[in-house]
Design a protein around this motif. Sequence first.
Motif, PDB file in Angstrom:
ATOM      1  N   ILE A 529       3.304  36.536   0.642  1.00  0.00           N
ATOM      2  CA  ILE A 529       2.876  35.426   0.194  1.00  0.00           C
ATOM      3  C   ILE A 529       1.131  35.400   0.356  1.00  0.00           C
ATOM      4  N   ARG A 530       0.769  36.034   1.393  1.00  0.00           N
ATOM      5  CA  ARG A 530      -0.811  35.988   1.721  1.00  0.00           C
ATOM      6  C   ARG A 530      -1.361  36.641   0.372  1.00  0.00           C
ATOM      7  N   ALA A 531      -0.599  37.716  -0.201  1.00  0.00           N
ATOM      8  CA  ALA A 531      -1.160  38.425  -1.271  1.00  0.00           C
ATOM      9  C   ALA A 531      -1.140  37.481  -2.693  1.00  0.00           C
ATOM     10  N   ALA A 532      -0.174  36.464  -2.479  1.00  0.00           N
ATOM     11  CA  ALA A 532      -0.357  35.407  -3.477  1.00  0.00           C
ATOM     12  C   ALA A 532      -1.356  34.200  -3.633  1.00  0.00           C
ATOM     13  N   ASN A 581      17.451  17.840   7.994  1.00  0.00           N
ATOM     14  CA  ASN A 581      17.579  16.631   8.277  1.00  0.00           C
ATOM     15  C   ASN A 581      16.058  15.858   8.644  1.00  0.00           C
ATOM     16  N   LEU A 582      15.188  16.395   8.425  1.00  0.00           N
ATOM     17  CA  LEU A 582      13.699  15.864   8.718  1.00  0.00           C
ATOM     18  C   LEU A 582      13.009  16.102   7.254  1.00  0.00           C
ATOM     19  N   ARG A 583      11.875  15.480   7.372  1.00  0.00           N
ATOM     20  CA  ARG A 583      10.789  15.632   6.026  1.00  0.00           C
ATOM     21  C   ARG A 583      10.381  17.021   6.188  1.00  0.00           C
ATOM     22  N   ILE A 584      10.479  17.667   5.061  1.00  0.00           N
ATOM     23  CA  ILE A 584       9.862  19.385   5.143  1.00  0.00           C
ATOM     24  C   ILE A 584       8.459  19.190   5.382  1.00  0.00           C
ATOM     25  N   CYS A 585       7.806  20.132   5.838  1.00  0.00           N
ATOM     26  CA  CYS A 585       6.392  19.865   6.513  1.00  0.00           C
ATOM     27  C   CYS A 585       5.659  20.668   5.048  1.00  0.00           C
ATOM     28  N   GLY A 586       4.308  20.339   5.167  1.00  0.00           N
ATOM     29  CA  GLY A 586       3.389  20.723   3.931  1.00  0.00           C
ATOM     30  C   GLY A 586       3.272  22.297   4.097  1.00  0.00           C
ATOM     31  N   ASP A 587       3.102  22.958   5.223  1.00  0.00           N
ATOM     32  CA  ASP A 587       3.374  24.121   5.108  1.00  0.00           C
ATOM     33  C   ASP A 587       4.416  24.913   4.628  1.00  0.00           C
ATOM     34  N   CYS A 588       5.494  24.509   4.930  1.00  0.00           N
ATOM     35  CA  CYS A 588       6.963  25.126   4.571  1.00  0.00           C
ATOM     36  C   CYS A 588       7.177  24.654   2.963  1.00  0.00           C
ATOM     37  N   HIS A 589       6.245  23.552   2.492  1.00  0.00           N
ATOM     38  CA  HIS A 589       6.296  23.038   1.223  1.00  0.00           C
ATOM     39  C   HIS A 589       5.724  24.270   0.206  1.00  0.00           C
ATOM     40  N   THR A 590       4.604  24.682   0.862  1.00  0.00           N
ATOM     41  CA  THR A 590       3.525  25.589   0.223  1.00  0.00           C
ATOM     42  C   THR A 590       4.295  26.917   0.140  1.00  0.00           C
ATOM     43  N   VAL A 591       4.875  27.470   1.379  1.00  0.00           N
ATOM     44  CA  VAL A 591       5.849  28.679   1.611  1.00  0.00           C
ATOM     45  C   VAL A 591       6.781  28.801   0.446  1.00  0.00           C
ATOM     46  N   VAL A 592       7.600  27.808   0.477  1.00  0.00           N
ATOM     47  CA  VAL A 592       8.765  27.688  -0.504  1.00  0.00           C
ATOM     48  C   VAL A 592       8.454  27.660  -2.075  1.00  0.00           C
ATOM     49  N   SER A 596       9.954  31.080  -4.098  1.00  0.00           N
ATOM     50  CA  SER A 596      10.437  31.037  -5.551  1.00  0.00           C
ATOM     51  C   SER A 596       9.744  31.688  -6.614  1.00  0.00           C
ATOM     52  N   LYS A 597       8.580  32.070  -6.465  1.00  0.00           N
ATOM     53  CA  LYS A 597       7.828  32.888  -7.519  1.00  0.00           C
ATOM     54  C   LYS A 597       8.174  34.293  -7.362  1.00  0.00           C
ATOM     55  N   ILE A 598       7.694  34.729  -5.966  1.00  0.00           N
ATOM     56  CA  ILE A 598       7.815  36.139  -5.370  1.00  0.00           C
ATOM     57  C   ILE A 598       9.366  36.564  -5.747  1.00  0.00           C
ATOM     58  N   TYR A 599      10.439  35.855  -5.378  1.00  0.00           N
ATOM     59  CA  TYR A 599      11.748  36.284  -5.490  1.00  0.00           C
ATOM     60  C   TYR A 599      12.191  35.710  -6.685  1.00  0.00           C
ATOM     61  N   GLN A 600      11.659  35.124  -7.556  1.00  0.00           N
ATOM     62  CA  GLN A 600      12.167  34.638  -9.229  1.00  0.00           C
ATOM     63  C   GLN A 600      13.614  33.875  -8.545  1.00  0.00           C
ATOM     64  N   PHE A 611      14.795  15.139  -3.012  1.00  0.00           N
ATOM     65  CA  PHE A 611      14.855  16.396  -3.145  1.00  0.00           C
ATOM     66  C   PHE A 611      13.776  17.040  -3.704  1.00  0.00           C
ATOM     67  N   HIS A 612      13.330  18.311  -3.654  1.00  0.00           N
ATOM     68  CA  HIS A 612      12.385  19.262  -4.309  1.00  0.00           C
ATOM     69  C   HIS A 612      12.841  20.357  -4.923  1.00  0.00           C
ATOM     70  N   HIS A 613      12.681  20.381  -6.176  1.00  0.00           N
ATOM     71  CA  HIS A 613      13.245  21.540  -6.881  1.00  0.00           C
ATOM     72  C   HIS A 613      11.848  22.884  -7.047  1.00  0.00           C
ATOM     73  N   PHE A 614      12.209  23.856  -6.409  1.00  0.00           N
ATOM     74  CA  PHE A 614      11.156  24.736  -6.549  1.00  0.00           C
ATOM     75  C   PHE A 614      11.514  25.913  -7.493  1.00  0.00           C
ATOM     76  N   LYS A 615      10.499  26.005  -8.270  1.00  0.00           N
ATOM     77  CA  LYS A 615      10.836  27.103  -9.348  1.00  0.00           C
ATOM     78  C   LYS A 615       9.611  27.662  -9.992  1.00  0.00           C
ATOM     79  N   ASP A 616       9.270  29.079 -10.048  1.00  0.00           N
ATOM     80  CA  ASP A 616       8.257  29.615 -10.467  1.00  0.00           C
ATOM     81  C   ASP A 616       6.878  29.065  -9.958  1.00  0.00           C
ATOM     82  N   GLY A 617       6.728  29.004  -8.653  1.00  0.00           N
ATOM     83  CA  GLY A 617       5.870  28.756  -7.847  1.00  0.00           C
ATOM     84  C   GLY A 617       5.446  27.332  -8.007  1.00  0.00           C
TER      85      GLY A 617
END
Length: 625
Positions: A529-532, A581-592, A596-600, A611-617
């Motif tokens: 993910i650092r490469a991205a 069960n809690l609010r997703i943190c900002g760093d995890c939001h970026t990582v997910v 979603s992009k790296i692993y398609q 809800f957060h729908h992650f797709k194609d980065g």
Amino acid sequence: MLKILLQPLYQNSFPPSSYAPIFQYLIGKNCLKLGQQVHAHLAVRGIYPNGFVAAKIVAMYASSGEIDSASRIFDNATEPSSLLYNAMIRALTLYGITERTIQIYFQMHSLGLRGDNFTYPFVFKSCADLCDIWLGKCVHGSILRCGLVFDIYVGTSLIDMYVKCGDLFDARKQFDEMPVRDVSSWNALIAGYMKDGLFKYAEELFEKMPTRNIVSWTAMISGYAQNGLADKSLRLFDKMLDRDSEVRPNWVTIMSVLPACAHSAELERGRKIHSFVRETGLEKNPSVQTALIAMYAKCGSLVDARLCFYQINPKEKKLVAWNTMITAYASHGCGQEAVSTFEDMIRAGVQPDGITFTGLLSGCSHSGLVDVGLRYFDRMSSVYFVEPRHDHYACVVDLLGRAGRLVDAYNLISQMPMEAGPSIWGSLLAAGRSHRNLEIAELAAKKLFILEPDNSGNYVVLSNMYAEAGMWEEVNDLRIQLKSQRIMKNPGCSWIEFEGKAHLFLGGDTSHPQAEQIYIFLEALPAKIRAAGYMPDTTFALHDVSEEEKEQNLSSHSERLAIAFGILNTSPDTVLRVTKNLRICGDCHTVVKLISKIYQREIIVRDVNRFHHFKDGSCSCRDYW
């Protein structure tokens, strides 16, 4: 039959008492006009109905929705009788006119007319509706003196009254003293235990029941679901589907079990129940269709929720269905769709209520539709005749807060016509956290410490902000306060469904059977993910430790463990659905997003807010959350 009953009306010798069978026949037949004509015939002849005939007229009018006419007949009756009083007590109870029911009962008692097993079940129901345990015990004393306490119908209604008034001790005492019980007696007590979360007692009764009916099974399934025991609710439902089960689910059972699927985000289980609904023809029931909408939306499948909504016959689409769909769009961050659905509802002639506006304003808040949300809020009472409540103000504070208008949000709170509650100050605290406004956050948190002294989340948010600002002395003060008040921090956890089973992960968890493979996967992730373009935001790892340790803490957040498990165990085309069960943190939001992009992969994360729908980065929230 009716012609035979009416024929004597044309004979002058027709006796007054013979009107009774005609009115009896018309009860529940929805023949109000005919009933009124027969009543008029009686009045034209100058006949005043005696207690027996008056009772039948009262019952006829009440069954036709004419409670005022029934009351006039009762008030003008010249010969009061127990039958007449029973008819009036039953009518008033069924229409929810509880205080008048009790007045009529005491009037009956003062005249020396004895109640019977037709009187007391309705009187106890009124006591339960009023939640008046003292009054219920007074009536209980009356039936003890006349021996009716051992009547199976009276005894069961007495148990039900005690249960609904919250007195399970006397409910159980009455149950144990009944010489004969029917299935309703057992069901009433089971429902009471489930309502109070006393599952062990409910389970014991359920196992001992000589016979069970659909109410027995549904009470248990519903009780488990409402108390967060989704797994038990679903297992019991599966038993109902066994070939040797004596009872099959009905539409009420389906409505009771679907929230269990929603609670545990078990989409595949929900789809299997939907298949059963189709096979049994229950899908045509509008209430079941609405429950399916809610289940699919809460399990993360907005497409299925929308499909169920459009399958409802437009003529049968009630307010609850519209509200459910609007709320579904709001929880998925589809504010524009929530607004469009609201407008469609208005065009369909359906009057909105408070729930409608909670969903609508929430949808506007999660989508950044600030001006649109404010316009609807301003029109609530003037155009739609719905008075704003606490939850509506909380939505608008959230709407303004997310947009960075913290001063406007605070001013709105100051101008509210009622005292601000926890939801409102909680919205302001969240806004202060999102926009890193420590002054506003402190103000909101200190209010919440008073309103919600046992809620650890408020302390954690402020502590995290202090830590982010390097104010470690304040962090320690809050920690000391938490310990001194013995407030336990709610640990973050996430779960994912795989092959019909929910897999639960806590932050830093190593107890899962596949923990070794999961951590190997996560250890290899940073380089990818650092490469991205990823740069860790260590402000979300809020401990007074080194940057390296902070990064390590972030990498083992529970949602990352659940996602890693999902990638390792499913095919590339499988949508991963994670609940937190809690609010997703900002760093995890970026990582997910990057995962979603790296692993398609399409990844849907349901946190405590939305809800957060992650797709194609990218994410459906467009980073506005």
